[in-house]
Design an enzyme around this catalytic site. Structure first.
Site, mmCIF file in Angstrom:
data_model
loop_
_atom_site.group_PDB
_atom_site.id
_atom_site.type_symbol
_atom_site.label_atom_id
_atom_site.label_comp_id
_atom_site.label_asym_id
_atom_site.label_seq_id
_atom_site.Cartn_x
_atom_site.Cartn_y
_atom_site.Cartn_z
ATOM 1 N N GLN A 1 1.356 3.793 1.863
ATOM 2 C CA GLN A 1 2.124 4.163 3.065
ATOM 3 C C GLN A 1 2.866 2.950 3.639
ATOM 4 O O GLN A 1 3.135 2.878 4.844
ATOM 5 C CB GLN A 1 1.193 4.767 4.134
ATOM 6 C CG GLN A 1 0.814 6.214 3.882
ATOM 7 C CD GLN A 1 2.011 7.168 3.946
ATOM 8 O OE1 GLN A 1 2.998 6.934 4.622
ATOM 9 N NE2 GLN A 1 1.918 8.268 3.203
ATOM 10 N N SER A 2 3.203 1.988 2.778
ATOM 11 C CA SER A 2 3.826 0.739 3.245
ATOM 12 C C SER A 2 5.103 0.958 4.054
ATOM 13 O O SER A 2 6.043 1.634 3.597
ATOM 14 C CB SER A 2 4.161 -0.120 2.021
ATOM 15 O OG SER A 2 5.104 -1.106 2.376
ATOM 16 N N ASN A 3 5.131 0.343 5.214
ATOM 17 C CA ASN A 3 6.349 0.368 6.031
ATOM 18 C C ASN A 3 7.389 -0.581 5.462
ATOM 19 O O ASN A 3 8.580 -0.332 5.548
ATOM 20 C CB ASN A 3 6.017 -0.031 7.469
ATOM 21 C CG ASN A 3 4.985 0.906 8.065
ATOM 22 O OD1 ASN A 3 5.180 2.109 8.074
ATOM 23 N ND2 ASN A 3 3.873 0.362 8.540
ATOM 24 N N CYS B 1 7.941 -1.334 2.274
ATOM 25 C CA CYS B 1 8.650 -0.754 1.130
ATOM 26 C C CYS B 1 9.608 0.346 1.577
ATOM 27 O O CYS B 1 10.695 0.484 1.015
ATOM 28 C CB CYS B 1 7.649 -0.249 0.090
ATOM 29 S SG CYS B 1 6.777 -1.618 -0.709
ATOM 30 N N SER C 1 0.833 -1.197 0.000
ATOM 31 C CA SER C 1 0.000 0.000 0.000
ATOM 32 C C SER C 1 0.882 1.267 0.000
ATOM 33 O O SER C 1 2.060 1.211 0.335
ATOM 34 C CB SER C 1 -0.882 -0.034 1.235
ATOM 35 O OG SER C 1 -1.696 1.109 1.267
#
Ligand SMILES: Cc1ncc(COP(=O)(O)O)c(C=O)c1O
Length: 346
Positions: free
Chosen positions: A77-79, A81, A75
């Site tokens: 706001q992926s942590n 990535c 997503s």
């Protein structure tokens, strides 16, 4: 450390063991069990979180394959990535992402940090976040890999689904975390009865569950789902735990009825804070000076608080809450946080 894990290629990216912190003020305000927070948010890579352990094994594999560029998805706001981008930069690997539009696509939170890291980011609009595991996203990652190859790079694509090696090695990172936790509890003479953590894709819980079962830990692991309902989340944990068990040759069978996932705290959906999760973020900040995140740990803590209120834990029992990180997203969610929840001081 489990000898089989010790033998695997690993690149150190974080500072372990992450501390166990007694949350006395929180426990006393809730009038509940002893609460200990495992500060995985202090794991050290970028702004911390549960992905660091996963990436130590995944990136060792990428390097083993000769990669000099990494590609992944999640997503917006992926942590995961973000942590991957930071680790990639540290190891001299170019980071590229095919993200899926979530609640926040503005240059804030993790997307601001991608800007600073100079990650290549494209954001697709798909109808359901679960489709992150589907063909269209995967095909686009293949396209990005082709473009990178044409420019002379050797890209490594990290997919989150079994039987991808990245998915398995991520779970292995959390089998190792179970070993670390069991050792810490023993060294600090703590008898834990429950371990509570957020469940998204389920890999973290799968690894923690598998490692804890293998080591015959006596606590029960409770996942608080932020994404899937119980009927989908439990088989996902079982499948991932079994895949890691096979990979590590642990010979541990995992049954559905041993895995606990509570899906009562998702609210309107993934990435949409509930009033209770915002209250939980405020309560933990105002009692312990610790910031939770709006997508995962806020909801997991809302679950823990509700279970305490419902009397699910005895006051003599000990609950370990795993703070799996995600703090950068707080800044993207500033409106939801200031507008939702009650702003009481504790
Ligand atoms: C902060 C945070 N906590 C928990 C999780 C859940 O981890 P998993 O997807 O392994 O269930 C994630 C995953 O993205 C996360 O970013």
């Amino acid at each position: 450390m489990l000898t089989i894990i010790e033998a695997l290629p690993r690149i150190r990216l974080g500072f372990f063991p992450t501390p166990l912190m007694e949350a006395r003020h929180l426990s006393s305000v809730l009038g509940g069990p002893r609460i200990i927070i495992k500060r995985e948010d202090l794991s050290g890579l970028a702004l911390g979180g549960n992905k660091c352990r996963k990436l130590e094994f995944i990136l060792a594999e990428a390097k083993r394959q000769g990669a000099d560029a990494v590609i992944s998805t999640a997503s917006s706001q992926s942590n995961f990535c973000l942590q991957l981008a930071a680790a990639g930069r540290k190891l001299g690997m170019k980071p590229s992402f095919v993200l899926v539009k979530g609640a926040h696509v503005e240059t804030q939170g993790n997307l601001l940090l991608h800007d600073i890291l100079d990650s290549d980011v494209e954001i697709l609009e798909i109808s359901k976040i679960e489709d992150i595991f589907s063909g269209v996203v995967s095909e686009r990652m293949d396209g990005v890999a082709d473009d990178l190859r044409a420019k002379g790079y050797k890209p490594f694509i990290m997919r989150h689904t079994l039987p991808d090696i990245s998915a398995i090695l991520g779970i292995v990172g959390w089998v190792d975390a179970a070993d670390e936790l069991v050792t810490q509890l023993k060294e600090q003479n703590i008898e834990a009865h429950y371990v509570v953590l957020a469940n998204g894709g389920g890999g973290t819980q799968a690894g923690l569950f598998l490692g804890s079962k293998y080591l015959e830990a006596r606590y029960q692991v409770i996942g608080i789902s932020v994404l899937r309902n119980r009927d989908d989340a439990i088989p996902a944990v079982v499948a991932q735990a079994e895949a890691a068990s096979d990979y590590l040759r642990l010979d541990i069978a995992v049954k559905s009825d041993e895995v606990e996932v509570n899906d009562s705290y998702i609210g309107k959906g993934y990435g949409i804070p509930t009033k209770e999760s915002v209250d939980a973020i405020r309560l933990v900040a105002q009692t312990e000076g610790i910031f939770l995140d709006p997508v995962y740990t806020g909801k997991a803590m809302a679950g823990l608080i509700d279970l305490v209120k419902k009397g699910c834990f005895k006051s003599m029992e000990t609950v370990v809450f795993i703070h799996t990180g995600g703090i950068p997203a707080l800044f993207a969610y500033h409106e939801e946080i200031t507008n939702r929840g009650s702003n009481k001081r504790h």
